[in-house]
Motif scaffolding. Sequence first.
Motif, mmCIF file in Angstrom:
data_model
loop_
_atom_site.group_PDB
_atom_site.id
_atom_site.type_symbol
_atom_site.label_atom_id
_atom_site.label_comp_id
_atom_site.label_asym_id
_atom_site.label_seq_id
_atom_site.Cartn_x
_atom_site.Cartn_y
_atom_site.Cartn_z
ATOM 1 N N CYS A 150 0.817 -1.221 0.000
ATOM 2 C CA CYS A 150 0.000 0.000 0.000
ATOM 3 C C CYS A 150 0.852 1.274 0.000
ATOM 4 N N LYS A 151 1.939 1.259 -0.739
ATOM 5 C CA LYS A 151 2.834 2.417 -0.832
ATOM 6 C C LYS A 151 2.382 3.356 -1.953
ATOM 7 N N HIS A 152 2.738 4.629 -1.811
ATOM 8 C CA HIS A 152 2.488 5.604 -2.878
ATOM 9 C C HIS A 152 3.502 5.357 -3.993
ATOM 10 N N LEU A 153 3.036 5.323 -5.243
ATOM 11 C CA LEU A 153 3.900 4.920 -6.359
ATOM 12 C C LEU A 153 4.298 6.076 -7.279
ATOM 13 N N GLY A 154 4.196 7.290 -6.796
ATOM 14 C CA GLY A 154 4.643 8.426 -7.596
ATOM 15 C C GLY A 154 3.520 9.330 -8.032
ATOM 16 N N GLY A 155 3.886 10.536 -8.455
ATOM 17 C CA GLY A 155 2.900 11.515 -8.871
ATOM 18 C C GLY A 155 2.262 12.198 -7.669
ATOM 19 N N ALA A 165 7.537 10.107 4.748
ATOM 20 C CA ALA A 165 8.890 9.730 4.312
ATOM 21 C C ALA A 165 8.974 8.268 3.896
ATOM 22 N N ASN A 166 8.086 7.414 4.421
ATOM 23 C CA ASN A 166 8.097 5.985 4.083
ATOM 24 C C ASN A 166 7.156 5.656 2.918
ATOM 25 N N LYS A 167 6.677 6.680 2.232
ATOM 26 C CA LYS A 167 5.776 6.546 1.088
ATOM 27 C C LYS A 167 4.416 5.973 1.463
ATOM 28 N N ASN A 168 4.003 6.213 2.703
ATOM 29 C CA ASN A 168 2.663 5.819 3.144
ATOM 30 C C ASN A 168 1.726 7.022 3.050
#
Length: 524
Positions: A150-155, A165-168
Amino acid sequence: MTEKKKAVIYARYSSDNQREESIDAQVRAIEDYAKKNNIEILKTYADRAKSATSDKRPQFQQMIKDSALGIFDIVIVHKLDRFSRDKYDSVSYKRKLKANGIRLISVTENLDGSPESVILESVIEGMAEYYSKNLAREVMKGMKENALQCKHLGGLPPLGYDVDANKNYVTNEAEAEIVRKIFDMYINGYGYSEIIDYCNNKGYKTKMGNSFGKNSIYSILDNEKYSGVYVFNKSSKKDAFGRRNSHSSKDESEMIKKDGGMPAIITKEVFQKAKEMMAVRKKAPGANKAKEMYLLTGLIYCGHCGSAMQGNRRKPKDKPKYVSYRCGCRVQKRGCDNKEIRKEYVEEFVLTELEKNILNDKAVPILVEKINKHIEEQSKHEKESTETMIRELNEVRKQIDNIVVAITNGFYQSEFKAKMEELEERKSRLELSIKEIEVKNNIPSITEEQVKNMFAMFKGYVLERNIPECKKFIQSYVHKVIVYKDRVEVIFNVAFNFLQEKDVVSIRASARKKTLFKICRNIA
């Protein structure tokens, strides 16, 4: 001495771990090859951060177009995959180059045109396509692993969310309140226009910092993430031509969905109710769903704000139907006060002016005179430009001769080499520009007969007001229709395909709205 072959360079780097320097390295290798093989480089075409799986590359397309001018003999690439990684595109564009008498050379792949090299070239292209698709598969594999977490994948994240910072995903409370208000208004019966007005009057902005419009409201109401469901790989695949339908989704089996994968801003019940209401409204018949033929679609613009105008049809109770063109900004963002204009009024005006100014035998001599005057003025301007470049070219040649004489007489200096290279490059550029102008400037005068023949097939449709047939060719003659608050202006652009570069002549006509309404009512 053998005459040098003239060539151009095509270089490209994509975004897959390559940098600007990649193009410089390609160009250096090609220039070294050209020097060793007595080839003169005239021009460099370079596409930056463009994928070779698509032919949507501006410099590549310009190079293909210029190949028809007869200015160069060869296109040189560092590797064949710089030209294209798609076998269909590669074959198609090579055929175009071949038809124009242009040879394609790869510096790193020594292909001499023999039967063996044809097979080798096909294998190389196949490997390049394999590499591209394999790379896409590996990238997708990595993205899926992150999606399962469930990480953010860009944009940009959706409105209402930030990324830590952990892309959550984390909730942005100020933005989340806007999202909640939009859902609350929608499920309580408010339409898009009312929601747009409310948000923009409050000074709310989208994640991009823009005012709200119909598309931005729709994308929020359609986004399942707001109910706490993490969604990945929803968008449909691109078709064979690299196009994607943003309104279509993949099958559920191809998506990754994780309930509770991100903070919920609204409840699942609210999201489901909004989805059901959207489905009902989409299927509702309504008067505005009836089909209407709009002659000026894509041609008519608001003179107040510059937005495109859209066809609009409504049926007030106990009144006849009202069909008009309405400013898109007024529809989408409620940001323009230019009034709509009846469809029949503006279309009748455009067709009348088209008949009077263009498709009229009496207008042909005047039109031909204007066209030939335009051609003459263009030729005069091009001639002046050419004369300036010829003077500069002669000066460059003189400087080159002076350096050659100095070296012959023993006055060699280390700076001469760099200066000679600079002068030779300027000389090649000037010669190329002069040749391009000479080719493009070979425009003949036209005759009345040519114009009459071109107009004959369309005139009948205009006289009959056959809107479906007129719509097929209207864009060839009407450049733009501009609706101001007090008047309507139409700009006719007459393009002649028997002229170089499809030369265009503009004619304008305008009428005040009050006059237009009176004329149309009298006709009715």
